[in-house]
Enzyme design. Structure first.
Site, mmCIF file in Angstrom:
data_model
loop_
_atom_site.group_PDB
_atom_site.id
_atom_site.type_symbol
_atom_site.label_atom_id
_atom_site.label_comp_id
_atom_site.label_asym_id
_atom_site.label_seq_id
_atom_site.Cartn_x
_atom_site.Cartn_y
_atom_site.Cartn_z
ATOM 1 N N ASP A 117 1.195 -7.425 2.475
ATOM 2 C CA ASP A 117 1.096 -6.301 2.029
ATOM 3 C C ASP A 117 2.638 -5.942 1.886
ATOM 4 O OD1 ASP A 117 0.891 -3.516 1.699
ATOM 5 O OD2 ASP A 117 -0.367 -3.361 3.527
ATOM 6 N N HIS A 168 0.847 -1.125 0.052
ATOM 7 C CA HIS A 168 0.023 -0.065 -0.015
ATOM 8 C C HIS A 168 0.817 1.133 -0.200
ATOM 9 C CE1 HIS A 168 0.240 -0.057 4.459
ATOM 10 N NE2 HIS A 168 0.054 1.292 4.437
ATOM 11 N N ASN A 176 -15.594 7.268 6.977
ATOM 12 C CA ASN A 176 -14.316 6.709 7.765
ATOM 13 C C ASN A 176 -13.855 7.547 8.803
ATOM 14 O OD1 ASN A 176 -12.299 4.690 7.301
ATOM 15 N ND2 ASN A 176 -10.884 6.285 6.456
ATOM 16 N N ASP A 212 -0.162 -2.662 9.603
ATOM 17 C CA ASP A 212 -1.459 -2.109 10.307
ATOM 18 C C ASP A 212 -1.615 -2.067 11.570
ATOM 19 O OD1 ASP A 212 -4.253 -1.084 9.946
ATOM 20 O OD2 ASP A 212 -5.016 -2.697 9.038
ATOM 21 N N SER A 263 3.878 2.387 8.649
ATOM 22 C CA SER A 263 3.582 1.365 7.472
ATOM 23 C C SER A 263 4.814 1.107 7.016
ATOM 24 C CB SER A 263 2.715 1.890 6.546
ATOM 25 O OG SER A 263 1.278 1.673 7.008
ATOM 26 N N ASN A 302 -9.653 -4.039 6.611
ATOM 27 C CA ASN A 302 -8.944 -2.886 7.465
ATOM 28 C C ASN A 302 -8.877 -2.772 8.971
ATOM 29 O OD1 ASN A 302 -7.212 -0.477 7.467
ATOM 30 N ND2 ASN A 302 -8.702 0.613 6.810
#
Lengths: 719, 719
Positions: A221, A85, A326, A670, A653, A212
């Site tokens: 990821d 990501h 969100n 995450d 991240s 998520n």
């Protein structure tokens, strides 16, 4: 990584008692690690903590900033490991209708096949971290408020300008402990970055938005990039003639197995935390800020959904609605978490104990005076918090009004020399502003914007006079009926709904704008002085807090030291280290999360529909059960992700996760949902970080989407 | 419970090897327990399995049928423990606007305060269980199809009538192993039942629909009732002069603690399972039945929601929609579970192995012939499965058409002597039918019923001719356009929307109905011959399967015996016993469910809103932490519910859960969501049962809603 003899660390035994009380919490500056060496070693670290303290030496100089997040060199030829990501923009940039790298992933067969990233993509290698507190504060001493702010700002800009004289470097000033210390951070800026290996999106982002914040997780990821430099070894723009960057150090991916309870540490660039805010700020966050945000966002969502009457309006506002929902979810999660952790009470009791201790120290009176003054600044800010929340929403959630305000502010700033313009309105920002003005078209419907403004401005009208802004009353009227008439007139009398009109207004000078007959531009001109005034007041408050908060931080640091504990600075996007262990968690009564997931979970979650559409080659490889040396022996299957109690936040991240010997075992990507509130409070019961188990990466490269040349480059077995 | 010397059980060692292979699965007839004694003892049971075999002796005669589910006597004065949801009707019946027993719960201070249940509420004590296979099948031998069915039906009715000659008893014939064996079940029918103790609904049903099927669970789903009899000790209707029933035995609630892994067993009245159906039936269930049900229910939900245009229609169909959505969810859950367990493959392989074994036995040819014939019956039924699904939906999901069909069928049945009428249309059923006809009003909107029929009948029109029913084509037309016209005419031409008209039609005789000008009654008259014909065909198939399935069951039993395993009959609402242990479970990769929940979870789930509105006295008692002797020592807190791997299904609600010494430790009240498919296949990975931990009951009675007199009556400590 470099190892030092164990004996050396014994001499640190005394000072390194510090920190032991806080074994799990902490985003430590690498320079603090010798200070907490005892705790690190007690936790299981087998290297020398002093070896971690030097940013410009291995292993810390293998940890880099990538695309705004974190990553690490993993070969001596510039290979960089980060999240899928984090590299998503690079993958997207290289995708075409006939070559969908998002869907299919990418394996560069050789160097020539490595694909250039978008030109603005950067890898930053931190090469300097120098305390320059005296230099930054020299001009500020004796000043107050806005003057204090301006003096710090000017000194920071000067230090950055001087540092950046050497080409290829980007510099910044980092504020540690809320104005107590300032550090000059110097980073080598690598501008030629290339895509080497990306798994398909259905691996890299398996579970998508649904998963998520979710544990148990099953995403791979990760992505491998490579940094290139000019033939002279210095940073350069992309050129086919460039050569791989040879980093000063790189991390070795481990070939050992990991299990529940194993030591783990992580280095990266966490963005922002509020752990050392005052107890009154914790109370304000829990008792007003978050509930008010939840209520306002909920209302804005309802207003937009009710006003978006046709399909075109619904499409236009889909993105804004998604973003609001969100934010609402995050605010509610943070609120729930802080309440679950009883954060206000815990912080209040801690602060009261600190004040009690402080009262017994020399110099307590001066410190208490500064702290009381800081509290008074916060109290004054709180007196207009309802208004400030509404004005922020008016400026961030509208399209046409925001465009008009931006155009007017830009014209205002253009009246100054470029270096003195407000950040965001300098010459280098104008292309970005033009881009934003072009986008307005696709995200706007007059009925929705008027409904939203009617809601927000009616709330402003209902505030007590002391909070209201006269210019807003003048422009929008003081009653709901008047407000409706004015809004109808403003939106009937503006041409800013046309892209050409917006861009023309942006190009116009201040004088032409003043004479404009466009109703919304005239309204923005009338509102601008108010916004400039409020901006000035905010900076004055910020300056005062820069001046006064250090008293609070020094008291806290001294108090903690009296308890044998060290204090890390709140996160500010500088390099930090946290340590802890691979760790299960119990999210609720009766449920335990295991700390390692396996490929069985990929199959369980697979529906064939996005986001649970595991690729066929992966499913086939799982069905074959051909896992080789990467299979976890105790589980007799391939692991995917693991959970630690490491202290992380946004920006971490892509952070490398190391074992007790400094070998790379995981890649952070995450946090769990229960940890959303960790930006304010670290609760060891609930704070966890989610990592790719690098055995999964090794298996994918060995068996599923093979890249034997990359395994060889990383000095890893072929399977 | 009665204990027998351990030595006695040694003589059973040989036969009791049986069953050991299936330690967790099984709803055993108590009479089978000596046969599987070895497995029971290996699992940890410390009593004599032969002591469990006698229905009319303790402890089995302490287990009773309560309000359609299960329960147990827990004192020598007729106190019965069952679920709050099983006794809910009793609680509701005794609630008034000024005395809300659902909300507040109820503690009868003494016998005089015990509240009479609704007059139709029953407690049944099984006193006889006699194998009468020869008697039932004597008249059927040599017959086939409908004649076989009728012979079994007549013999069963005769046996029941004879058995019920003694007043106070209710009798029934239970079909075991699909027609292989028949048992006469004799039950004492206690008609005066009273409410003694119910917790508030927010304890008894904590979590409500949200937590239904959910683990971890935190409900105190129990209620105490008391059975009364006349002064002569025989069953009697309610009278203030009645006296508590003295049961032949009762169970003693344990005062010991329980933990993960402890032996547990359960007795109760499970309703229906399909575990021993043929592999082709498993395949039809997974590959057609459940997917088709999911699709049809989904479509019916859409049609009703689209057609219910106004608030009145939405209210009228709210209950039907809720029920359809619940059925849809269950069907999807069952489908997911059977796929997850790979049930079709597992059953096919097991059956193939059985056939291979069977081929080597004497008499295999005759058995194979019967089994092939049974398969042919199933295949013929499958040939019209689409039509049968639609006709079932037309009859169950309409209101007015169903009313018209019911009235016509009743008139038809009234032409026969009462004993020969179809079950459900006898004189004793007429009050119930009248009640249903009255309810139509509140659940009906013409536009919705027409839309639903248009959907279902259009699907019928689209079937191949071989499946279509000519009478339906004649009444509703053969094209969608014609269908729409006919439906409009039918609903314009009926007065059955009026309650008076429906009740008048019910009272009318067959001749008057034949002459009725009501369009819907005439349509129903035209459809009735088709439905009677299909009903006759179904009974003929049922008769054939009764005749032929025993070959399959005997082969299965013999095959299992050759493996050293016993076979329990599929559930059929008769008394069964299962045994296993307190057991955690892993629902998905990375997640473990602990087998015991604690009061901490009540606080975590509490929102103050239904269904998570824990009562203040409970929250206060938890906050005080005053748990006394009922707190689990290892957790230092009060447990609430626990999980076992016991084999249960619908009907097991209220089943007592016993420890290795036969002491009462829990009260069954639900299964986990992953076990929805267990009616077809027991998968030990996912099949769990959810029980109230009786320590929670003891704590509530001791500390929260005190009832010291009941603790004393149950021979339990005061706290």
């Amino acid at each position: 990584m470099r190892r030092r003899p164990f004996a050396l660390s014994l001499s640190l035994a005394l000072s390194s008692l510090l920190g032991a009380a806080h074994a799990d919490e902490g985003m430590w500056m690498p320079s603090q690690l010798p200070e907490i060496a005892g705790a690190l070693e007690a936790a299981g670290y087998r290297g020398d903590p002093r070896g971690l303290a030097e940013l410009a030496e291995p292993p810390m100089n293998a940890v880099v900033k990538v695309g705004g997040a974190s990553g690490a060199f993993v070969s001596k030829e510039g290979l960089v490991l980060t999240n899928h990501h984090v590299a998503f923009g690079v993958i997207q940039y290289n995708s075409r209708p006939d070559r969908d790298l998002i869907r299919d992933g990418y394996v560069a067969a050789d160097r020539a096949a490595e694909l250039p990233a978008n030109p603005d993509y950067r890898i930053l290698v931190t090469t300097g971290f120098e305390r320059i507190t005296d230099r930054i504060l020299a001009g500020a001493r004796g000043k107050r408020g806005r003057a204090y702010y301006d003096a710090v700002d000017a000194a920071s800009k000067a230090a950055v300008a001087e540092c950046e004289r050497e080409p290829g470097y980007r510099c910044s000033v980092a504020n540690m402990y809320y104005g107590t210390d300032f550090y000059l951070v110097r980073q080598l800026e690598l501008r030629d970055v290339r895509l080497v290996y990306a798994p398909p999106n259905a691996i890299g982002n398996y579970g998508g938005e649904v998963d998520n914040f979710v544990w148990p997780r099953h995403a791979g990821d990760f992505t491998l990039l490579r940094a290139y430099v000019g033939k002279d070894g210095r940073p350069a723009d992309y050129s086919p003639d460039n050569v791989p960057y040879v980093p000063p150090a790189h991390l070795q991916v481990s070939t050992r197995h990991v299990k529940d309870g194993d030591f783990a540490m992580l280095a990266g660039y966490p963005g922002v935390t509020f752990r050392h805010r005052m107890a009154s700020e914790f109370a304000q966050q829990v008792e007003w800020q978050l509930p008010a945000r939840v209520a306002l966002y909920q209302r804005m969502i309802e207003v937009i959904e009710a006003a978006a009457g046709d399909e075109a309006a619904r499409v236009a506002y889909a993105s804004q609605l998604r973003s609001l929902k969100n934010s609402l979810k995050r605010a509610q999660g943070e609120l729930d978490g802080l309440r679950r952790s009883d954060a206000v009470r815990v912080r209040r009791e801690d602060e009261a104990a600190m004040f009690a201790w402080l009262g017994r120290q020399a110099g307590a009176a001066a410190a208490r005076a500064d702290i009381a003054a800081a509290q008074a600044v916060l109290d004054r800010a709180a007196a207009t918090r309802e208004r400030d929340q509404l004005l922020a929403a008016i400026q961030s959630q509208t399209q046409l009004l925001r465009a008009a305000l931006t155009v007017q502010r830009l014209a205002h700033e253009r009246g100054k020399p470029d270096t003195q313009r407000e950040s965001g309105y300098q010459q280098r920002d104008e292309a970005l502003i033009a881009g934003q003005l072009k986008q307005v078209q696709r995200r706007y419907a007059p009925a929705v914007e008027k409904a939203l403004l009617a809601e927000l401005l009616a709330r402003h009208q209902a505030l007590p006079a002391a909070q209201r802004v006269p210019e807003f009353d003048a422009v929008f009227g003081a009653t709901p009926a008047e407000l409706k008439r004015r809004l109808d007139a403003l939106y009937a009398g503006t041409r800013l709904g046309d892209e050409d009109a917006r861009l023309a207004a942006m190009r116009a000078d201040a004088a032409a704008l003043r004479e404009s007959g466009d109703a919304l531009l005239r309204a923005a001109a009338a509102l601008l002085p108010a916004l400039l005034r409020l901006d000035d007041q905010a900076k004055a408050r910020e300056g005062e807090l820069l001046r006064l908060r250090p008293a609070y931080m020094r008291a806290l640091i001294a108090y903690r030291r009296s308890q044998g504990r060290a204090v890390y600075p709140d996160a500010n996007s500088t390099l930090r280290v946290s340590y802890g262990r691979i760790s299960p968690m119990s999210p609720r009564d009766g449920i335990d999360y295991r700390p390692l997931t396996t490929v069985a979970g990929i199959v369980e979650k697979h529906t064939g529909q996005d986001p649970f559409d595991a690729p066929r080659p992966l499913l086939d490889a799982i069905a074959r059960g051909d896992f080789g040396s990467t299979a976890e022996p105790s589980l007799k299957t391939q692991t995917v992700d693991f959970l630690t109690n490491l202290d992380t936040t946004g920006g971490n991240s892509g952070s490398p996760v190391l074992d007790a010997d400094g070998r790379l075992i995981g890649l952070n990507f995450d946090s769990n949902w229960e940890a959303v509130s960790a930006s304010w409070m670290f609760d060891p019961r609930y704070k966890r970080a989610i990592h790719v188990d690098l055995r999964y990466l090794r298996w994918l490269l060995a068996k599923v989407y093979p890249a034997p040349h990359l395994l060889q480059e990383m000095n890893l077995p072929a399977e």
